[in-house]
Design a protein around this motif. Structure first.
Motif, mmCIF file in Angstrom:
data_model
loop_
_atom_site.group_PDB
_atom_site.id
_atom_site.type_symbol
_atom_site.label_atom_id
_atom_site.label_comp_id
_atom_site.label_asym_id
_atom_site.label_seq_id
_atom_site.Cartn_x
_atom_site.Cartn_y
_atom_site.Cartn_z
ATOM 1 N N ALA A 317 -6.318 -31.878 -11.995
ATOM 2 C CA ALA A 317 -5.233 -30.893 -11.999
ATOM 3 C C ALA A 317 -4.552 -30.825 -10.638
ATOM 4 O O ALA A 317 -3.318 -30.749 -10.545
ATOM 5 N N ARG A 318 -5.363 -30.864 -9.575
ATOM 6 C CA ARG A 318 -4.793 -30.843 -8.222
ATOM 7 C C ARG A 318 -3.893 -32.052 -8.009
ATOM 8 O O ARG A 318 -2.785 -31.925 -7.476
ATOM 9 N N CYS A 325 4.819 -31.851 -7.452
ATOM 10 C CA CYS A 325 5.461 -31.164 -6.330
ATOM 11 C C CYS A 325 6.015 -32.151 -5.316
ATOM 12 O O CYS A 325 7.084 -31.915 -4.731
ATOM 13 N N ALA A 326 5.311 -33.253 -5.083
ATOM 14 C CA ALA A 326 5.797 -34.262 -4.140
ATOM 15 C C ALA A 326 7.112 -34.852 -4.627
ATOM 16 O O ALA A 326 8.047 -35.078 -3.837
ATOM 17 N N ASP A 483 -0.465 -32.261 0.541
ATOM 18 C CA ASP A 483 -0.620 -30.822 0.383
ATOM 19 C C ASP A 483 0.593 -30.071 0.932
ATOM 20 O O ASP A 483 1.053 -29.090 0.337
ATOM 21 N N ARG A 484 1.111 -30.517 2.077
ATOM 22 C CA ARG A 484 2.256 -29.792 2.665
ATOM 23 C C ARG A 484 3.486 -29.889 1.779
ATOM 24 O O ARG A 484 4.275 -28.935 1.705
ATOM 25 N N ARG A 485 3.693 -31.007 1.127
ATOM 26 C CA ARG A 485 4.812 -31.095 0.186
ATOM 27 C C ARG A 485 4.612 -30.089 -0.951
ATOM 28 O O ARG A 485 5.561 -29.437 -1.397
ATOM 29 N N MET A 486 3.379 -29.999 -1.427
ATOM 30 C CA MET A 486 3.088 -29.054 -2.503
ATOM 31 C C MET A 486 3.282 -27.618 -2.024
ATOM 32 O O MET A 486 3.904 -26.799 -2.712
#
Length: 706
Positions: A317-318, A325-326, A483-486
């Motif tokens: 899921a992550r 999101c990316a 992660d930062r893009r998300m």
């Protein structure tokens, strides 16, 4: 930077962790052993030499605790029905119902592991007048296992039955045995060894081989003695589908009763006293303990299966959320729907430095070389003892100021620089970081949106030639930047890295500057900005090269501080969970994500590794290898996707398998250490990394690293 007085890091938890992992492995192994119970009959070593003739031609009840074997037969017109492989929750009650209906008694040779699983059936067997014997604990062939295992199998079974019934058993039916004529020399030796612990072996005169499911008439025929002879009849009430056995038994009992046969237990059939004797309190207590150990091992195994399933589902899921999101982030920043105004106002770059002599010159030089029209650089020397300030002063670069202060810590140095800055846009930079010429320009363009209060840049590992550097490079690209893009898309960015971040001056003043009460001041500050109502975004094109730890010891110290500081910041901002305004996005999205993927799952990782070791010992290697390759392939695809997004070469992917064998363990052990430190109330001191200047040299020789 600043040094805080702290107690010695706790150590006892490592022993507890090792002990816990050992107990978990033992429990999983025990569960694997007791659940790997099969049925059937017939020796696997049928081609071995036969047992002594006196045994193979004698009766089926064997007492072998003296030099001369004693064999007993069942008298004429008496049948001792025996049932192996039980108790079974489906078939044993049906067998008992048939026996009760026809007023017959029998002997049940029970598998110890199944005794612990179905104690109520064992008590019913005894209550209805039947006899109980041992069929070993896990239905192993005694002649095919080491002597210690065979002894344990018999002892555990006797203990299990004692815990359930309060009786100790002496009769033993060796699994995979049949009639005396088929007894082999290895099996005979195993029975002699068992006799040393007080066991009397019971084989069979007639083996109906119902485990082959030959049909009800065939089972009835095989169970019927000839010419009125007595017999021990071998049947099964567990280990498979026993519907034919139940049907044959219901037909056999009335038929042989009409012929004058009597059905009884083995002991009564040979005229011997009851084979079951009262168990002592110690034996009963040991049996109860063994049963709960088996139950607990089963619970642990089930919990591990659930844990692995949940972890896998969360991981997938992550990954799905990260990819979606990316893609949204890339579509937004690389193909904007409208052109935003250019930001070219004055920028102040603040560089806190404590003993950064190895890299400070390269850092300042890269900042001065920035292709930005209005830039000032403020180096705040926080009490360095290696001549950091003198190096910058000797460079005599235009637009560069040096401020000296007594050692007070990185947050204090940053706040000093913030107060001294002249511009309204501030860039905070670590003293070991090197910028590309367009980094500052790209970094501040997001401030064209008046709702943006802070911007995270793209941190890259410069010293990636060695294996440890490659692993950190992959971690930065995959873990941090994906992660930062998300976070950008979900508007819950929890951390702007200290290596590169831009802030509006009014934002920093509004949140009272950089906080100093946590060790992750960058995370703490970012969370404060979010909760103040400002947007925090990610700029992939603003690249900063940093020197990553070059040894496992330095890596441990750095990540220990990061992890502990992040937990401090999460606890400090826990009230965001209840907020409904801007801070609510951090509370509803950012904090739960950090809790699950940076604390909870890493804490569960040691158990996952124990499960992997258990798999090596008990699961088919082909299945284990297939699962590992599948997970590795998924990780590789994720890494390749992240590398392509960051316009990086795919070459470092070859090191990914080795990363799972060393680097991953270091990371989750860091989390364990951090959690223990927080729980016992220790205050972690600053752990400064020794700089080598390797990053500056690498960037000078290969400025883009691509």
């Amino acid at each position: 930077m600043a040094r805080h007085v702290a107690r010695r890091d706790p150590r006892a938890h490592w022993l507890l962790l090792l002990l816990g992992m050992a107990v978990l492995l033992a429990a999983l192994s025990f569960n694997a052993m007791v659940t790997n119970v099969t049925g059937g009959s017939g020796p696997s070593n049928a081609h071995a030499s036969p047992a002594p003739r006196a045994v193979t031609t004698g009766g089926p009840v064997l007492r072998l605790d003296s030099p001369t074997p004693i064999a007993r037969r069942i008298p004429a017109r008496i049948i001792a029905l025996t049932f192996d492989d039980g108790p079974d929750p489906r078939w044993t009650p049906q067998v008992l119902d048939v026996l009760r209906r026809h007023h017959a008694h029998a002997t049940f040779f029970l598998v110890g592991a199944r005794v612990n699983e179905h104690p109520e059936l064992v008590r019913r067997i005894l209550a209805e007048g039947h006899e109980i014997g041992s069929n070993t604990f896990t239905h192993v062939e005694l002649s095919a296992v080491p002597a210690w295992r065979a002894a344990s199998e018999l002892s555990w079974t006797r203990t299990a039955i004692a815990g359930v019934t309060g009786r100790e058993v002496t009769l033993l039916r060796p699994p995979f045995s049949s009639t005396t004529t088929s007894l082999t020399a290895p099996q005979y030796q195993a029975l002699r060894d068992a006799a040393g612990s007080g066991h009397v072996a019971v084989l069979a005169d007639r083996d109906v081989k119902d485990w082959q499911r030959p049909g009800v008439p065939a089972i009835v025929q095989a169970a019927s003695p000839q010419a009125g002879a007595g017999a021990v009849v071998l049947m099964h009430d567990g280990g498979g589908d026993r519907s034919q056995t139940v049907a044959a038994l219901d037909r056999l009992l009335p038929r042989l009763t009409r012929e004058g046969y009597r059905f009884t237990t083995v002991s009564e059939g040979i005229g011997a006293p009851s084979s079951m004797v009262p168990a002592g309190a110690g034996a009963r207590l040991s049996g109860t303990t063994l049963r709960w150990a088996q139950v607990g091992a089963g619970w642990l195994a089930s919990a591990m299966n659930v844990l692995l399933g949940v972890a896998l589902a969360l991981g997938v899921a992550r990954l799905a959320v990260q990819v979606v999101c990316a893609q949204l982030h890339v579509r937004r920043v690389r193909r904007p729907s409208r052109r935003r105004p250019e930001v070219n106002g004055p920028v102040s770059v603040i560089v806190p430095a404590y003993n950064e002599a190895a890299n400070i010159a390269a850092t300042v030089r890269s900042l001065v070389a920035s292709a930005y029209p209005a830039l000032e650089v403020i180096v705040v020397d926080d009490g360095s003892t290696d001549g950091t300030a003198e190096i910058v002063e000797r460079m005599r670069l235009r637009g560069v100021r040096v401020i000296r202060q007594a050692n007070a810590g990185k947050p204090a140095a940053l706040n000093t620089g913030i107060r001294a800055a002249r511009a309204e846009l501030l860039v905070l930079v670590d003293g070991d970081t090197v910028f590309q010429p367009d980094t500052v320009y790209r970094l501040v363009q997001g401030f064209a949106d008046p709702t943006v209060g802070a911007i995270s840049g793209n941190t890259k590992v410069a010293n990636r030639r060695r294996l440890l550097g490659r692993w950190q490079h992959l971690e930065y690209v995959i873990g941090f930047n994906l992660d930062r893009r998300m976070y950008d898309v979900l508007e819950c960015m929890p951390t702007i890295p200290g290596a590169i971040g831009a802030f509006r001056r009014e934002v920093l003043l509004g949140v009272a500057g950089v906080p100093s009460d946590t060790l992750a001041e960058d995370t703490d500050l970012t969370m404060k900005v979010l909760r103040a109502g400002w947007r925090v975004v990610y700029e992939e094109g603003a690249i900063a090269w940093t020197e990553a730890p070059s040894s496992l010891r330095q890596l441990w110290r750095q990540r220990y501080r990061w992890c502990y500081g992040t937990m401090q910041a999460m606890w400090k901002h826990r009230h965001a969970l209840r907020e409904q305004d801007a801070g609510g996005k951090l509370g509803r999205r950012g904090l739960p994500y950090l809790t699950v993927f940076q604390i909870v799952l890493p804490l569960a990782a040691p158990a996952v590794d124990v499960f992997a070791l258990y798999g090596l010992l008990f699961l088919p290697w082909s299945s284990l290898a297939l699962a590992w390759v599948a997970l590795l392939l998924l990780q590789a695809l994720t890494a390749a996707y992240a590398l392509r997004l960051d316009r990086e070469r795919l070459g470092p992917l070859w090191s990914l398998p080795f990363q799972q064998l060393v680097y991953r363990q270091v990371m989750y052990l860091v989390v364990v250490q951090s959690v223990v430190t927080a729980v016992v109330g220790n205050r972690l001191r600053w752990q400064r990394m020794v700089r080598t200047g390797e990053a500056a040299a690498l960037v000078d020789s290969a400025p883009t690293g691509r």
